[in-house]
Write a protein that holds these residues in place. Sequence first.
Motif, PDB file in Angstrom:
ATOM      1  N   ARG A   1      97.693  44.681   5.086  1.00 39.53           N
ATOM      2  CA  ARG A   1      96.764  44.459   3.971  1.00 39.53           C
ATOM      3  C   ARG A   1      96.367  45.758   3.305  1.00 39.53           C
ATOM      4  O   ARG A   1      96.238  45.828   2.098  1.00 39.53           O
ATOM      5  CB  ARG A   1      95.508  43.752   4.484  1.00 39.53           C
ATOM      6  CG  ARG A   1      95.664  42.269   4.473  1.00 39.53           C
ATOM      7  CD  ARG A   1      94.430  41.487   4.826  1.00 39.53           C
ATOM      8  NE  ARG A   1      93.203  42.217   4.902  1.00 39.53           N
ATOM      9  CZ  ARG A   1      92.368  42.149   5.941  1.00 39.53           C
ATOM     10  NH1 ARG A   1      92.677  41.415   6.981  1.00 39.53           N
ATOM     11  NH2 ARG A   1      91.244  42.829   5.930  1.00 39.53           N
ATOM     12  N   ARG A   2      96.162  46.803   4.105  1.00 42.33           N
ATOM     13  CA  ARG A   2      95.658  48.043   3.546  1.00 42.33           C
ATOM     14  C   ARG A   2      96.740  48.921   2.955  1.00 42.33           C
ATOM     15  O   ARG A   2      96.496  49.693   2.047  1.00 42.33           O
ATOM     16  CB  ARG A   2      94.931  48.851   4.634  1.00 42.33           C
ATOM     17  CG  ARG A   2      93.683  48.191   5.151  1.00 42.33           C
ATOM     18  CD  ARG A   2      92.670  47.989   4.063  1.00 42.33           C
ATOM     19  NE  ARG A   2      91.402  47.506   4.572  1.00 42.33           N
ATOM     20  CZ  ARG A   2      90.398  47.153   3.809  1.00 42.33           C
ATOM     21  NH1 ARG A   2      90.509  47.210   2.516  1.00 42.33           N
ATOM     22  NH2 ARG A   2      89.278  46.724   4.351  1.00 42.33           N
ATOM     23  N   PHE A   3      97.922  48.864   3.492  1.00 40.49           N
ATOM     24  CA  PHE A   3      98.948  49.820   3.064  1.00 40.49           C
ATOM     25  C   PHE A   3     100.172  49.189   2.427  1.00 40.49           C
ATOM     26  O   PHE A   3     100.971  49.878   1.813  1.00 40.49           O
ATOM     27  CB  PHE A   3      99.402  50.668   4.266  1.00 40.49           C
ATOM     28  CG  PHE A   3      98.361  51.622   4.748  1.00 40.49           C
ATOM     29  CD1 PHE A   3      97.443  51.242   5.697  1.00 40.49           C
ATOM     30  CD2 PHE A   3      98.288  52.897   4.222  1.00 40.49           C
ATOM     31  CE1 PHE A   3      96.462  52.113   6.131  1.00 40.49           C
ATOM     32  CE2 PHE A   3      97.314  53.786   4.651  1.00 40.49           C
ATOM     33  CZ  PHE A   3      96.398  53.395   5.603  1.00 40.49           C
TER      34      PHE A   3
ATOM     35  N   ARG B   1      95.853  47.186  -4.123  1.00 38.79           N
ATOM     36  CA  ARG B   1      95.283  47.365  -2.801  1.00 38.79           C
ATOM     37  C   ARG B   1      93.816  46.958  -2.777  1.00 38.79           C
ATOM     38  O   ARG B   1      93.118  46.984  -3.775  1.00 38.79           O
ATOM     39  CB  ARG B   1      95.348  48.842  -2.401  1.00 38.79           C
ATOM     40  CG  ARG B   1      96.746  49.315  -2.241  1.00 38.79           C
ATOM     41  CD  ARG B   1      96.756  50.712  -1.679  1.00 38.79           C
ATOM     42  NE  ARG B   1      98.036  51.305  -1.846  1.00 38.79           N
ATOM     43  CZ  ARG B   1      98.391  52.059  -2.869  1.00 38.79           C
ATOM     44  NH1 ARG B   1      97.528  52.320  -3.795  1.00 38.79           N
ATOM     45  NH2 ARG B   1      99.598  52.544  -2.964  1.00 38.79           N
ATOM     46  N   GLU B   2      93.345  46.644  -1.594  1.00 36.24           N
ATOM     47  CA  GLU B   2      91.928  46.326  -1.462  1.00 36.24           C
ATOM     48  C   GLU B   2      91.136  47.616  -1.449  1.00 36.24           C
ATOM     49  O   GLU B   2      91.610  48.657  -1.027  1.00 36.24           O
ATOM     50  CB  GLU B   2      91.688  45.602  -0.149  1.00 36.24           C
ATOM     51  CG  GLU B   2      92.240  44.205  -0.156  1.00 36.24           C
ATOM     52  CD  GLU B   2      92.077  43.573   1.208  1.00 36.24           C
ATOM     53  OE1 GLU B   2      92.984  42.843   1.605  1.00 36.24           O
ATOM     54  OE2 GLU B   2      91.070  43.842   1.859  1.00 36.24           O
ATOM     55  N   LYS B   3      89.893  47.516  -1.858  1.00 39.63           N
ATOM     56  CA  LYS B   3      89.043  48.686  -1.875  1.00 39.63           C
ATOM     57  C   LYS B   3      88.590  48.994  -0.451  1.00 39.63           C
ATOM     58  O   LYS B   3      88.159  48.122   0.274  1.00 39.63           O
ATOM     59  CB  LYS B   3      87.844  48.383  -2.762  1.00 39.63           C
ATOM     60  CG  LYS B   3      87.085  49.590  -3.189  1.00 39.63           C
ATOM     61  CD  LYS B   3      86.026  49.222  -4.195  1.00 39.63           C
ATOM     62  CE  LYS B   3      85.098  50.407  -4.381  1.00 39.63           C
ATOM     63  NZ  LYS B   3      84.022  50.126  -5.290  1.00 39.63           N
ATOM     64  N   MET B   4      88.692  50.243  -0.091  1.00 41.59           N
ATOM     65  CA  MET B   4      88.428  50.622   1.291  1.00 41.59           C
ATOM     66  C   MET B   4      87.317  51.650   1.357  1.00 41.59           C
ATOM     67  O   MET B   4      87.278  52.569   0.550  1.00 41.59           O
ATOM     68  CB  MET B   4      89.724  51.238   1.840  1.00 41.59           C
ATOM     69  CG  MET B   4      89.838  51.124   3.303  1.00 41.59           C
ATOM     70  SD  MET B   4      91.402  51.465   4.111  1.00 41.59           S
ATOM     71  CE  MET B   4      92.278  52.580   3.142  1.00 41.59           C
TER      72      MET B   4
ATOM     73  N   SER C   1     100.129  46.023   0.598  1.00 38.62           N
ATOM     74  CA  SER C   1      99.864  44.857  -0.234  1.00 38.62           C
ATOM     75  C   SER C   1     100.395  45.026  -1.646  1.00 38.62           C
ATOM     76  O   SER C   1     100.347  44.105  -2.435  1.00 38.62           O
ATOM     77  CB  SER C   1      98.364  44.534  -0.245  1.00 38.62           C
ATOM     78  OG  SER C   1      97.657  45.662  -0.685  1.00 38.62           O
ATOM     79  N   VAL C   2     100.872  46.233  -1.975  1.00 31.78           N
ATOM     80  CA  VAL C   2     101.572  46.387  -3.252  1.00 31.78           C
ATOM     81  C   VAL C   2     103.037  46.630  -2.947  1.00 31.78           C
ATOM     82  O   VAL C   2     103.385  47.146  -1.892  1.00 31.78           O
ATOM     83  CB  VAL C   2     101.028  47.563  -4.088  1.00 31.78           C
ATOM     84  CG1 VAL C   2      99.790  47.158  -4.832  1.00 31.78           C
ATOM     85  CG2 VAL C   2     100.764  48.767  -3.223  1.00 31.78           C
TER      86      VAL C   2
END
Lengths: 160, 162
Positions: free
Chosen positions: A29-31, B13-16, A33-34
Motif C-alpha cells: 500500500r505504501r510503496f 500513494r497514500e499520505k504518510m 500503489s502506483v
Amino acid sequence: MAVEVGKPAMVVGIDDSEHSFYALQWTLRRFFSVADSAFKLVVVHSKRSPACVVGLAGPGAADVLPFVESDLKKIALLVIERAKDLCSAFPVGDIQYELVEGDPRNALCEAVDKHQAEILVVGSHGYGLLKRVVLGSVSDHCAHHAQCTVMIVKKPKPKH
Amino acid sequence: MDESKEPVATEGREKMTVLVAVDESEGSLYALSWALDNLFAAAVGGAPNKPQPLGRLVLVHAQQPLQHFIMHPVGPAVYATSSVIDSVKKAQEQNSRDVIERAKGICRRRLRPASMVFCTQQVEAEAVIVTGDPKETICQAAEQMQTDLLVVGSRGLSKIRR
C-alpha cells in the motif's frame, strides 16, 4: 517510460504468520500503489527444514521426517500463493518470489546481499513464538545484521 | 490504531506521517536524507501534472533532561547555582535548535524540485523537541502523532561494513 533495470530492490521477508502478511500488505500500500514504484519487489519465504521442527533425538524420528517435510513444503507453497494473491491486487511492475530453505535470519540477510537490496522489510513477530516480547528474534537479528535499511512493520494492536 | 481510519487514496500513494529522530550524529542526518529521498521522492515518470500531497514529516529531537546537581566522583554533591543551571539550559536549548536547523536545512535542500518538469513535492515538515530519555520520549511522540513510520539512524554495524 522509466527503465526497469536500474531500480533498487526491496526484499520483504514473510512467514506464515498474520504479522508478516500485514507487513507485506502495508508495504504494497505504501510503496507499490502506483504503477511506477521506485523499487522492485522481492518476496522471500524461508522454509524451515524438518530437522529443526522435529528435533534430532528419539526413535522413529527418521520415519516422521518425510511427513514433516511434505507438510512444511505444503505450508511454504501456501505462503507463496497467498503472497502472490496479495500482490496481484497492486500494480507491481517488477516482482520476484523466492522460496529458500534454512534459518530465516540468515536467509533474509543473504537475500539482501544477493539482490543488493536497499530495504529489507520484516514483520515484528512471526518466526518466533515469543508473544510478549516486542521484537521477534528474526526482526531483531535483521535489524542488526542486514547490510541495508531495515523496516520493521508492526501490526497495530486493537484498542479495547 | 484502526486500519479503517487510514484514508485510502483513490489514485497515487497514500499520505504518510513520518517521524524522523534526529540528534547531532551523522547517522541520524543520513537517515533523514534517506527518508527524504526514498519516502518522499516525486513519482518519476508518473503524472507530472498532478501535485499529490505526499505526507507529513516530523523531525523529533530528544534532549536530555537537565540535572540540577553535579556529582563529583569524590566528595559531596554540589548543587549548581541557578545561574549555572540557566546557562546550561540555554546551551542545551541552543544545541537542540542547531540540530533542528541542520535537519530543516537538509529538508529544504532535498524538497526543492530539481527541475520544473517534476511536480512540487508537498510535504509538510514540522519540528518537535522533547525532553527526556530518547528511547521513551520518541516512542511516545510517535504514538501521539499517529505516526505511520518512525525513522532512526543507525550507529553503524560494528564488524560488518558494506
